[in-house]
Design a protein around this motif. Structure first.
Motif, PDB file in Angstrom:
ATOM      1  N   LYS A 175      -6.875  -3.829  -1.894  1.00 38.54           N
ATOM      2  CA  LYS A 175      -7.575  -3.561  -3.148  1.00 38.54           C
ATOM      3  C   LYS A 175      -6.677  -2.755  -4.080  1.00 38.54           C
ATOM      4  O   LYS A 175      -5.690  -2.151  -3.662  1.00 38.54           O
ATOM      5  N   ILE A 176      -7.036  -2.738  -5.352  1.00 44.52           N
ATOM      6  CA  ILE A 176      -6.293  -1.984  -6.343  1.00 44.52           C
ATOM      7  C   ILE A 176      -6.521  -0.499  -6.108  1.00 44.52           C
ATOM      8  O   ILE A 176      -7.625  -0.070  -5.792  1.00 44.52           O
ATOM      9  N   LYS A 177      -5.463   0.288  -6.294  1.00 42.97           N
ATOM     10  CA  LYS A 177      -5.587   1.721  -6.102  1.00 42.97           C
ATOM     11  C   LYS A 177      -4.731   2.439  -7.136  1.00 42.97           C
ATOM     12  O   LYS A 177      -3.514   2.430  -7.047  1.00 42.97           O
ATOM     13  N   ILE A 178      -5.379   3.017  -8.123  1.00 48.83           N
ATOM     14  CA  ILE A 178      -4.673   3.764  -9.162  1.00 48.83           C
ATOM     15  C   ILE A 178      -4.896   5.249  -8.930  1.00 48.83           C
ATOM     16  O   ILE A 178      -6.027   5.694  -8.723  1.00 48.83           O
ATOM     17  N   ARG A 179      -3.809   5.993  -8.911  1.00 55.92           N
ATOM     18  CA  ARG A 179      -3.969   7.440  -8.718  1.00 55.92           C
ATOM     19  C   ARG A 179      -3.271   8.196  -9.846  1.00 55.92           C
ATOM     20  O   ARG A 179      -2.543   7.630 -10.628  1.00 55.92           O
ATOM     21  N   GLU A 192       0.828  -1.204   0.000  1.00 58.41           N
ATOM     22  CA  GLU A 192       0.000   0.000   0.000  1.00 58.41           C
ATOM     23  C   GLU A 192       0.867   1.261   0.000  1.00 58.41           C
ATOM     24  O   GLU A 192       0.540   2.251  -0.658  1.00 58.41           O
ATOM     25  N   ALA A 193       1.989   1.206   0.719  1.00 61.43           N
ATOM     26  CA  ALA A 193       2.893   2.360   0.732  1.00 61.43           C
ATOM     27  C   ALA A 193       3.499   2.583  -0.651  1.00 61.43           C
ATOM     28  O   ALA A 193       3.585   3.724  -1.130  1.00 61.43           O
ATOM     29  N   ALA A 194       3.921   1.497  -1.316  1.00 57.63           N
ATOM     30  CA  ALA A 194       4.519   1.629  -2.642  1.00 57.63           C
ATOM     31  C   ALA A 194       3.526   2.197  -3.644  1.00 57.63           C
ATOM     32  O   ALA A 194       3.903   2.957  -4.542  1.00 57.63           O
ATOM     33  N   ARG A 195       2.262   1.839  -3.499  1.00 63.62           N
ATOM     34  CA  ARG A 195       1.231   2.373  -4.398  1.00 63.62           C
ATOM     35  C   ARG A 195       1.067   3.882  -4.251  1.00 63.62           C
ATOM     36  O   ARG A 195       0.716   4.572  -5.211  1.00 63.62           O
ATOM     37  N   ASN A 196       1.282   4.378  -3.039  1.00 65.30           N
ATOM     38  CA  ASN A 196       0.934   5.763  -2.724  1.00 65.30           C
ATOM     39  C   ASN A 196       2.132   6.693  -2.578  1.00 65.30           C
ATOM     40  O   ASN A 196       1.955   7.900  -2.381  1.00 65.30           O
ATOM     41  N   ASP A 254       8.952  -9.207 -12.009  1.00 66.70           N
ATOM     42  CA  ASP A 254       7.503  -9.360 -12.163  1.00 66.70           C
ATOM     43  C   ASP A 254       6.815  -9.681 -10.837  1.00 66.70           C
ATOM     44  O   ASP A 254       5.749  -9.126 -10.531  1.00 66.70           O
ATOM     45  N   LEU A 255       7.395 -10.568 -10.021  1.00 63.17           N
ATOM     46  CA  LEU A 255       6.762 -10.920  -8.751  1.00 63.17           C
ATOM     47  C   LEU A 255       6.774  -9.743  -7.775  1.00 63.17           C
ATOM     48  O   LEU A 255       5.876  -9.601  -6.949  1.00 63.17           O
ATOM     49  N   HIS A 256       7.780  -8.895  -7.873  1.00 62.67           N
ATOM     50  CA  HIS A 256       7.849  -7.723  -6.997  1.00 62.67           C
ATOM     51  C   HIS A 256       6.860  -6.650  -7.413  1.00 62.67           C
ATOM     52  O   HIS A 256       6.285  -5.952  -6.570  1.00 62.67           O
ATOM     53  N   THR A 257       6.636  -6.501  -8.707  1.00 65.51           N
ATOM     54  CA  THR A 257       5.852  -5.369  -9.227  1.00 65.51           C
ATOM     55  C   THR A 257       4.434  -5.731  -9.639  1.00 65.51           C
ATOM     56  O   THR A 257       3.762  -4.920 -10.257  1.00 65.51           O
ATOM     57  N   ALA A 258       3.970  -6.930  -9.307  1.00 65.23           N
ATOM     58  CA  ALA A 258       2.658  -7.389  -9.775  1.00 65.23           C
ATOM     59  C   ALA A 258       2.622  -7.422 -11.306  1.00 65.23           C
ATOM     60  O   ALA A 258       1.663  -6.976 -11.935  1.00 65.23           O
ATOM     61  N   SER A 259       3.696  -7.954 -11.874  1.00 65.15           N
ATOM     62  CA  SER A 259       3.830  -8.059 -13.335  1.00 65.15           C
ATOM     63  C   SER A 259       3.671  -6.706 -14.019  1.00 65.15           C
ATOM     64  O   SER A 259       3.162  -6.622 -15.137  1.00 65.15           O
ATOM     65  N   PHE A 307      -1.571  -2.179  -8.891  1.00 70.44           N
ATOM     66  CA  PHE A 307      -1.515  -3.339  -8.006  1.00 70.44           C
ATOM     67  C   PHE A 307      -0.392  -3.199  -6.976  1.00 70.44           C
ATOM     68  O   PHE A 307      -0.595  -3.443  -5.792  1.00 70.44           O
ATOM     69  N   ALA A 308       0.809  -2.847  -7.436  1.00 77.56           N
ATOM     70  CA  ALA A 308       1.931  -2.647  -6.510  1.00 77.56           C
ATOM     71  C   ALA A 308       2.543  -1.261  -6.658  1.00 77.56           C
ATOM     72  O   ALA A 308       3.044  -0.702  -5.695  1.00 77.56           O
ATOM     73  N   TYR A 309       2.498  -0.722  -7.870  1.00 74.66           N
ATOM     74  CA  TYR A 309       3.083   0.590  -8.129  1.00 74.66           C
ATOM     75  C   TYR A 309       2.168   1.421  -9.010  1.00 74.66           C
ATOM     76  O   TYR A 309       1.366   0.878  -9.779  1.00 74.66           O
ATOM     77  N   ASN A 310       2.320   2.735  -8.917  1.00 71.78           N
ATOM     78  CA  ASN A 310       1.704   3.677  -9.834  1.00 71.78           C
ATOM     79  C   ASN A 310       2.819   4.547 -10.407  1.00 71.78           C
ATOM     80  O   ASN A 310       3.061   5.673  -9.969  1.00 71.78           O
ATOM     81  N   ILE A 311       3.523   3.989 -11.347  1.00 74.05           N
ATOM     82  CA  ILE A 311       4.649   4.644 -11.987  1.00 74.05           C
ATOM     83  C   ILE A 311       4.271   4.892 -13.449  1.00 74.05           C
ATOM     84  O   ILE A 311       3.721   3.991 -14.092  1.00 74.05           O
ATOM     85  N   PRO A 312       4.461   6.116 -13.970  1.00 70.96           N
ATOM     86  CA  PRO A 312       5.375   7.155 -13.512  1.00 70.96           C
ATOM     87  C   PRO A 312       4.814   8.207 -12.561  1.00 70.96           C
ATOM     88  O   PRO A 312       5.530   9.183 -12.287  1.00 70.96           O
ATOM     89  N   ALA A 313       3.624   8.078 -12.067  1.00 74.83           N
ATOM     90  CA  ALA A 313       3.182   9.074 -11.085  1.00 74.83           C
ATOM     91  C   ALA A 313       4.167   9.112  -9.916  1.00 74.83           C
ATOM     92  O   ALA A 313       4.578  10.181  -9.456  1.00 74.83           O
ATOM     93  N   THR A 314       4.569   7.953  -9.447  1.00 74.61           N
ATOM     94  CA  THR A 314       5.624   7.866  -8.442  1.00 74.61           C
ATOM     95  C   THR A 314       6.970   8.039  -9.130  1.00 74.61           C
ATOM     96  O   THR A 314       7.224   7.435 -10.175  1.00 74.61           O
TER      97      THR A 314
END
Length: 604
Positions: free
Chosen positions: A600-604, A281-285, A298-303, A308-315
């Motif tokens: 849950k999934i969180k896309i920002r 959740e922290a990595a997502r936000n 892939d296993l680290h980043t939810a493929s 799912f795990a990251y919101n890049i390039p927002a992050t």
């Protein structure tokens, strides 16, 4: 002690190898004899009080043990094998070390130089004479083929320097039978003084350090991601100092697990498909992440699925790695820095102390504490779960409860790996190990013996599946033979559980080739679940063995195994129908990604 090169003289090739290993102060040589290795072994006969020969029952195990030894000590051991099947069986272990930036020297035999291209016994000749180097080249930093004694003298120092500088990795040396026993005019070389003379632990420019600190200071939701590179660089102390100095939370990849004590207030856990919810959740936000030696697998980043795990390039990513090819491989970076993690962190700490401006992230920490509470509320009931068959979480909590804080944990590959990832607490940094990129089953089963060679006074535990253990059950015999009192804890679910679960999720529950069951005629789905008696197997090899079916027996069995100082197998019957909680996802394209079972999934 400073060594000098021996005088020019007549030396057998094998004598050059043996004398050089003394100069490198190598304590063990691990391998398996064959006609391609006996000439080498003979030169160690009179040196056994200085270099101990350890031979497990298969070449793959020798490589796994040497790999594990390096991860704990940063000392690369020689692994000797014969020709043909020996080198072929070693490739799995070599690849496993290469993918995880670990190192050992693989020494393979070859047919005599006058038999090249004859197809003599076990020669790989049909594309090129004596061509095992072509087989192994994708899994080593360098492959050397010594066809003269003088070449052995030239290649050995290069191999040891190459294994240990930059991004570590295994190196291969091939020696034909006759070159081991033929005398040639050469010297026994000195080890290269690369630690003092080769500047490979380089940092970065001062303005880059200033820019990194500025970006972190301006962030509202900063994070530090500790990947496996933190362990490889031995930068765990620097990670802790920098995180505390800047007051920035830390999470890890699976290979970075244990880079910081998991009970530390700044630690959030592991991010990944089966990661800790606070970390995911922290990595997502997060708005800025300082990435230390992580390749974003892939296993680290939810493929790499957004949300799912990251919101890049927002992050925004500030990625530091000693291997330039890993920077921006899978995600764009705001800043990329090629450098040694330990050195760059040292620069960051020095500058941060000079500025004396730790970050104040009250809102961010309030959010993170909320994620931690949600996760704790979810997992706490399982610590005392009395269900039968045994809940895997109860098993791991009970192991942790009785094992010493500094116990070294080697998880194998399979469902046992994510169970350990999520529920094993690494309290002493640098005590959790597993196979990552190549993910070779059996690594933990044999690797725990390499750990015991490296840390004989420390409790060394392997948690494995029934599938992984049956690949390498002879590890118990090796442990008995060499008095290596490791503890194997088998999560017995009568299946290759990780693959069976994929069949459940992705293939409509159609299970084939993944359950250990008896077959009668063509009744492929009606067999009874079956496994050998693992406890009896251990006893037959001179070790101890116990079967555990009741939750209340877990802790006493583990405690007794540790105190016994005997190689012990604990066969634990677990509930085969409990899946590992999915906190992000992993995808097998073109099948859509599975949804998280927690969070849950969180896309920002």
């Amino acid at each position: 002690m400073i060594y000098t090169a021996d005088k020019l003289g007549k030396y057998k090739g094998a004598d050059v190898v043996a004398e050089y290993m003394l100069k490198e102060k190598i304590p063990y040589m691990i391998g398996y004899a064959g006609h391609g290795a006996i000439g080498l072994l003979d030169s160690f006969y009179d040196k056994q009080d200085q270099i101990k020969i350890v031979w497990p029952r298969i070449e793959t195990a020798a490589g796994f043990m040497a790999d594990a030894y390096y991860r704990l000590t940063k000392v690369p051991l020689p692994v000797y094998v014969s020709t043909g099947p020996g080198p072929a069986l070693s490739t799995c272990a070599v690849a496993n070390a290469y993918y995880d930036s670990s190192a050992f020297l693989l020494i393979t035999g070859e047919v005599t130089t006058d038999q090249f291209d004859t197809g003599a016994l076990q020669e790989p000749y049909r594309q090129h004479p004596a061509d095992f180097p072509s087989v192994v080249r994708n899994y080593v930093k360098q492959s050397y083929q010594a066809t003269t004694v003088k070449q052995i003298s030239a290649f050995l120092p290069k191999a040891f320097k190459l294994m240990q500088t930059g991004r570590p990795g295994p190196v291969h040396l091939e020696v034909p039978y006759d070159v081991y026993q033929t005398e040639g005019e050469t010297v026994v070389p000195d080890p290269e003084n690369w630690a003092d003379s080769v500047s490979w632990r380089h940092g970065t420019e001062p303005h880059v350090i200033t820019a990194i600190l500025k970006k972190l200071k301006e962030a509202k939701r900063p994070l530090i991601l500790a990947g496996g590179g933190v362990h490889v660089s031995e930068a765990r102390d620097e990670l802790l100092k920098f995180a505390e100095c800047m007051n920035i939370p830390v999470y890890t990849s699976l290979m970075g697990k244990g880079a910081m004590a998991e009970s530390h207030p700044l630690h959030l856990g592991v991010c990944g498909c089966w990661g800790h919810y606070p970390a995911v959740e922290a990595a997502r936000n997060a708005d800025v992440i300082l990435v230390l030696g992580c390749r974003f697998s892939d296993l680290h980043t939810a493929s790499w699925q957004p949300g799912f795990a990251y919101n890049i390039p927002a992050t925004k990513l500030i990625q530091i790695d000693i291997d330039a090819s890993e920077i921006a491989r899978n995600y764009p970076v705001d800043m990329g820095v090629v450098g040694d993690i330990k050195t760059v962190l040292g620069q960051l700490i020095e500058k941060a102390k000079e500025l004396n401006e730790p970050g104040k992230y009250d809102v961010w920490f309030k959010e993170l504490n909320g994620y931690k509470k949600q996760w704790d509320d979810f997992v706490t009931p399982f610590k005392t779960c009395d269900d039968k068959p045994i809940d895997p979480r109860r098993l791991i909590y009970d192991i942790r409860k009785v094992a010493p804080k500094d116990a070294i944990m080697f998880s194998d590959v399979g469902n046992n790996q994510p169970w350990i990832e999520e529920f094993w607490g690494s309290e002493v940094p640098g005590t959790h190990f597993t196979a990552g990129g190549f993910a070779a089953m059996g690594f933990g089963v044999c690797g725990v013996l390499g750990a015991k060679l490296a840390r004989p006074e420390t409790t060394c535990i392997n948690v494995c599946g029934d599938g992984g253990f049956l690949m390498m059950p002879h590890a118990v015999a090796t442990a008995v033979q060499y008095n290596l009192p490791a503890v194997w804890i088998i999560m017995n679910n009568y299946a290759i559980g990780a693959i069976r679960d994929l069949q459940r999720f992705y293939f409509g529950g159609r299970q084939i080739g993944t359950n250990f069951e008896t077959y009668e005629g063509t009744k492929y789905h009606d067999g009874e679940l079956w496994n050998p008696d693992f406890a009896a197997m251990a006893k037959s090899m001179g070790g101890e063995g116990v079967r555990v079916e009741n939750p209340g027996d877990i802790a006493p069995a583990v405690e007794a195994a540790i105190k016994s100082q005997k190689p012990t197998v604990i066969d634990v019957i677990i509930n085969r129908d409990i899946p590992v909680p999915l906190t992000s996802t992993w995808q097998m394209p073109p099948i859509p990604p599975a949804l998280p079972t927690f969070g849950k999934i969180k896309i920002r």
